[in-house]
Design an enzyme around this catalytic site. Structure first.
Site, PDB file in Angstrom:
ATOM      1  N   ASP A   8      -1.732  15.974 -55.001  1.00 33.10           N
ATOM      2  CA  ASP A   8      -2.485  14.742 -55.224  1.00 33.10           C
ATOM      3  C   ASP A   8      -3.071  14.264 -53.895  1.00 33.10           C
ATOM      4  O   ASP A   8      -2.589  14.640 -52.816  1.00 33.10           O
ATOM      5  CB  ASP A   8      -1.540  13.685 -55.803  1.00 33.10           C
ATOM      6  CG  ASP A   8      -2.171  12.315 -55.876  1.00 33.10           C
ATOM      7  OD1 ASP A   8      -3.257  12.199 -56.464  1.00 33.10           O
ATOM      8  OD2 ASP A   8      -1.575  11.363 -55.330  1.00 33.10           O
ATOM      9  N   MET A   9      -4.093  13.423 -53.969  1.00 35.37           N
ATOM     10  CA  MET A   9      -4.739  12.956 -52.735  1.00 35.37           C
ATOM     11  C   MET A   9      -4.352  11.514 -52.392  1.00 35.37           C
ATOM     12  O   MET A   9      -3.584  11.281 -51.478  1.00 35.37           O
ATOM     13  CB  MET A   9      -6.260  13.122 -52.869  1.00 35.37           C
ATOM     14  CG  MET A   9      -6.697  14.590 -52.899  1.00 35.37           C
ATOM     15  SD  MET A   9      -8.494  14.823 -52.951  1.00 35.37           S
ATOM     16  CE  MET A   9      -8.979  14.084 -51.383  1.00 35.37           C
ATOM     17  N   ASP A  10      -4.872  10.536 -53.131  1.00 36.56           N
ATOM     18  CA  ASP A  10      -4.615   9.139 -52.779  1.00 36.56           C
ATOM     19  C   ASP A  10      -3.135   8.797 -52.961  1.00 36.56           C
ATOM     20  O   ASP A  10      -2.554   9.029 -54.017  1.00 36.56           O
ATOM     21  CB  ASP A  10      -5.473   8.228 -53.650  1.00 36.56           C
ATOM     22  CG  ASP A  10      -6.958   8.403 -53.362  1.00 36.56           C
ATOM     23  OD1 ASP A  10      -7.445   7.798 -52.398  1.00 36.56           O
ATOM     24  OD2 ASP A  10      -7.609   9.175 -54.102  1.00 36.56           O
ATOM     25  N   GLY A  43      -7.784  12.273 -59.271  1.00 35.73           N
ATOM     26  CA  GLY A  43      -8.651  11.552 -60.183  1.00 35.73           C
ATOM     27  C   GLY A  43     -10.040  11.345 -59.624  1.00 35.73           C
ATOM     28  O   GLY A  43     -10.944  10.891 -60.328  1.00 35.73           O
TER      29      GLY A  43
END
Length: 271
Positions: A8-10, A43
């Site tokens: 995941d990023m954020d 997302g």
């Protein structure tokens, strides 16, 4: 043995000020040198991923990114779209009807644009678009439904109270037809039915002939839960909610404390 990192990023790869710690970059390079595939799972739309991928310094690697919460998969050598699920015209009209009955704004993503449908973009929408290095493009419902754009994902944006109200009124109904998730206080997301990060990750893993038990997934938010549960090793960030932590196999340090690097060192590099 871990063969793929689903990241995941954020709130995970990125710090709260949207930076990639050097420790994360170094650990990712070491994992790739050890033969592990990297898949960013976010997302965000593709436009909000490319600058960070370039910052990782992996231009010579053919990795993958899962964007729009599982709606689209791109390979990074040429950013080609290799697999996707999209919203239908009747889906978009239905989602717009819900926005009309509430105070939130409907936004849609295609490969290139962050659309706001039927009205002028609010400050919340404009600020969110800026986080993914773009600005909202205002389009009519007719254009959104025209078929000239391949629409992957919808988001409803408003202040937390407005999104609370939207979720309370419509989430149960919406989730009978779509995959819905409250990903942030100001965002409720809707994808084609059955589509999640885990859905796309499973399809990609099958294509790469990688088993779930050979995957380590890292995340912090509600839209990461299915991915953490699908992977053989689901790692929650230290900054994740208690609910996400309870569903994970392991809790690493926070995104402000190089938690991704910590997990890679422990489970892949053997440090």
């Amino acid at each position: 043995m871990i063969k793929l990192i689903a990241l995941d990023m954020d709130g995970t790869l990125l710090t709260e000020d949207k930076k990639i710690p050097q420790a994360h970059i170094d650990a990712i390079h070491q994992a790739i040198q050890a033969g592990v595939k990297l898949v960013l799972c976010t997302g965000r739309p593709l436009v909000g991923v490319k600058p960070y991928f370039q910052e990782l310094g992996l231009e010579n690697e053919n990795e993958y990114v899962i964007v729009d919460n599982g709606c689209a998969i791109h390979q990074t050598s040429d950013w080609q779209l290799v697999d996707w699920q999209e919203l239908k015209t009747e889906d978009i009209r239905y989602l717009y009807s819900l926005a009309e009955q509430s105070q939130v704004q409907l936004t849609l993503f295609d490969e290139e644009h962050y659309f706001v449908v039927g009205e002028k973009a609010s400050k919340i929408v404009t600020d969110d678009a800026a986080l993914v290095f773009t600005s909202p493009t205002e389009i009519s419902l007719e254009e959104a439904c025209s078929g000239q754009h391949r629409m992957f994902q919808a988001m409803f944006l408003g202040n937390p109270e407005q999104v609370d109200d939207f979720e309370n009124k419509f989430a149960q109904e919406l989730c009978q037809r779509f995959s819905g998730v409250r990903s942030q206080p100001v965002i409720y997301e809707a994808m084609p039915k059955g589509v999640t990060k885990a859905f796309a990750l499973e399809r990609l893993a099958q294509a790469l002939e990688i088993k779930p038990e050979e995957i380590m997934a890292l995340g912090d938010a509600n839209n990461d839960i299915e991915m953490l549960q699908f992977a053989g090793l689901g790692v929650a960030m230290g900054n994740a909610s208690q609910h996400v932590k309870d569903l994970a196999d392991y809790v690493t340090d926070s995104n402000e404390e190089n938690g991704v690097a910590t997990a890679i060192a422990r489970f892949i590099l053997g440090h």
